[in-house]
Each structure stands twice: as C-alpha cells, then as structure tokens.
Design an enzyme around this catalytic site. Sequence first.
Site, mmCIF file in Angstrom:
data_model
loop_
_atom_site.group_PDB
_atom_site.id
_atom_site.type_symbol
_atom_site.label_atom_id
_atom_site.label_comp_id
_atom_site.label_asym_id
_atom_site.label_seq_id
_atom_site.Cartn_x
_atom_site.Cartn_y
_atom_site.Cartn_z
ATOM 1 N N ARG A 1 -3.650 1.759 -9.019
ATOM 2 C CA ARG A 1 -3.093 0.262 -8.703
ATOM 3 C C ARG A 1 -4.531 -1.089 -9.140
ATOM 4 O O ARG A 1 -5.521 -0.555 -9.041
ATOM 5 C CB ARG A 1 -3.056 0.365 -7.272
ATOM 6 C CG ARG A 1 -2.876 -0.440 -6.256
ATOM 7 C CD ARG A 1 -1.485 -0.260 -5.529
ATOM 8 N NE ARG A 1 -2.425 0.624 -4.053
ATOM 9 C CZ ARG A 1 -1.743 0.580 -3.159
ATOM 10 N NH1 ARG A 1 -1.086 0.308 -2.781
ATOM 11 N NH2 ARG A 1 -3.054 0.858 -2.414
ATOM 12 N N ARG B 1 -8.091 8.613 3.164
ATOM 13 C CA ARG B 1 -6.885 8.201 4.102
ATOM 14 C C ARG B 1 -5.958 9.379 4.104
ATOM 15 O O ARG B 1 -5.037 10.139 5.388
ATOM 16 C CB ARG B 1 -6.779 7.176 2.986
ATOM 17 C CG ARG B 1 -8.092 6.212 3.009
ATOM 18 C CD ARG B 1 -7.420 4.983 2.950
ATOM 19 N NE ARG B 1 -6.334 4.280 3.069
ATOM 20 C CZ ARG B 1 -5.308 3.466 2.369
ATOM 21 N NH1 ARG B 1 -5.458 3.686 0.894
ATOM 22 N NH2 ARG B 1 -4.596 2.961 2.765
#
Length: 193
Positions: free
Chosen positions: A127, A146
């Site tokens: 991304r 995360r």
Amino acid sequence: MNIILLGPPGAGKGTQAKRLEEHYGLRQISTGDMLRAEVAAGTPLGKDAKAVMDKGLFIPDPIMIGMIKSRIAQPDCARGFILDGFPRTESQAQALDVMLAEKNMTIDAVLLLEVNSDQLVERLASRRGPDGSRRADDEPDTVRKRLKIYDEQTAPILPYYKKEGRLRRIDGMQSVEVVEQEIAKALGLEKAS
C-alpha cells in the site's frame, strides 16, 4: 443507522465505510483519518499520536473517546454514522454504549471484516500513499505487531457484540465490490439509485 466496522488494520474498513457513506448517506468517522490529520497539522495531539502509531501501538482510550464523542455530536452525523477504527477494546465498546445512551442513540450493527493475516501483511506492505510513500505503520514488522495487538485487544470484544445480536461477519478477502454487496445484504440496505 449507526454502524461499527471492525477488523484488523488494513482489512478494508475505510474503503467500505466510504462506500456506505456515498451510497446510503451515513457519515464515516475514521479515527485513523482524524489522528493522521492531527499528525499532519503538527498539533500536540498529533505529535503524541505519531510517536505511538510509529511503534504500532494504539492511542490511549481517553483521547479516542473524547474525539469520538465530539465528532458524533456534529450535525452531519444526525442521519447516522459509521465508526471505522473504534472501538478497539471492550472498555471502549462499553464507553461508547454509555455515551450513545446519554444521547438516546445506539449501535444498530457491528460488521466484522474477516481476513487472512499473511495476505493482509502482503496487502499493507504494497500500500502506498498519494505521494507514493509507504506509511510507517504499514512496514511488515509493524503490521504483524498491530495484528498481534488486534488479536489480543480487539478480537475479545466480539462476544460483547455477538451476545446482543449486533455482530455480522463478512469475508473481507473478497473483492471490494463483493464485500460491499455482502455488507448491504447484512444490513438489509438497498443501494440508492
């Protein structure tokens, strides 16, 4: 209609929230977008948030709850809203319910976008932002951290919403369009012409 979109970082919550906003007139409330705006503006909150986000950690509850409470009170949320990125913990979910009850509001549905963790790491690593750069929190090691935090902190809130019949599970690994259709079906919505 008030909706929560749940799922690990990068599951497509922001993309689907924008589509719900566009097609059904609901207002997207992205805590991530609000925090990135603070970072870009260089505010004290933004500086603190950047330091926490760069480590792959989540922002403390009192800051998030205060931001959400203020945002929900704005007139553009009167027709309904989509929370994207909040709540992440059961304590936030409970605080949200209390806050909404004070305003005679409720969460109508909680949509869980389920994804494959390994494929998600690949997706986020590729991304890029508008300027072509990768966000620090999209680095593979940070993403894995995360995801681990998500599994430890956020996944346990699923029973909280399931017991009340508000949880709907969506396969988030499908195309953006198919995920959108599945969400509309789960909510009983028909796209406006």
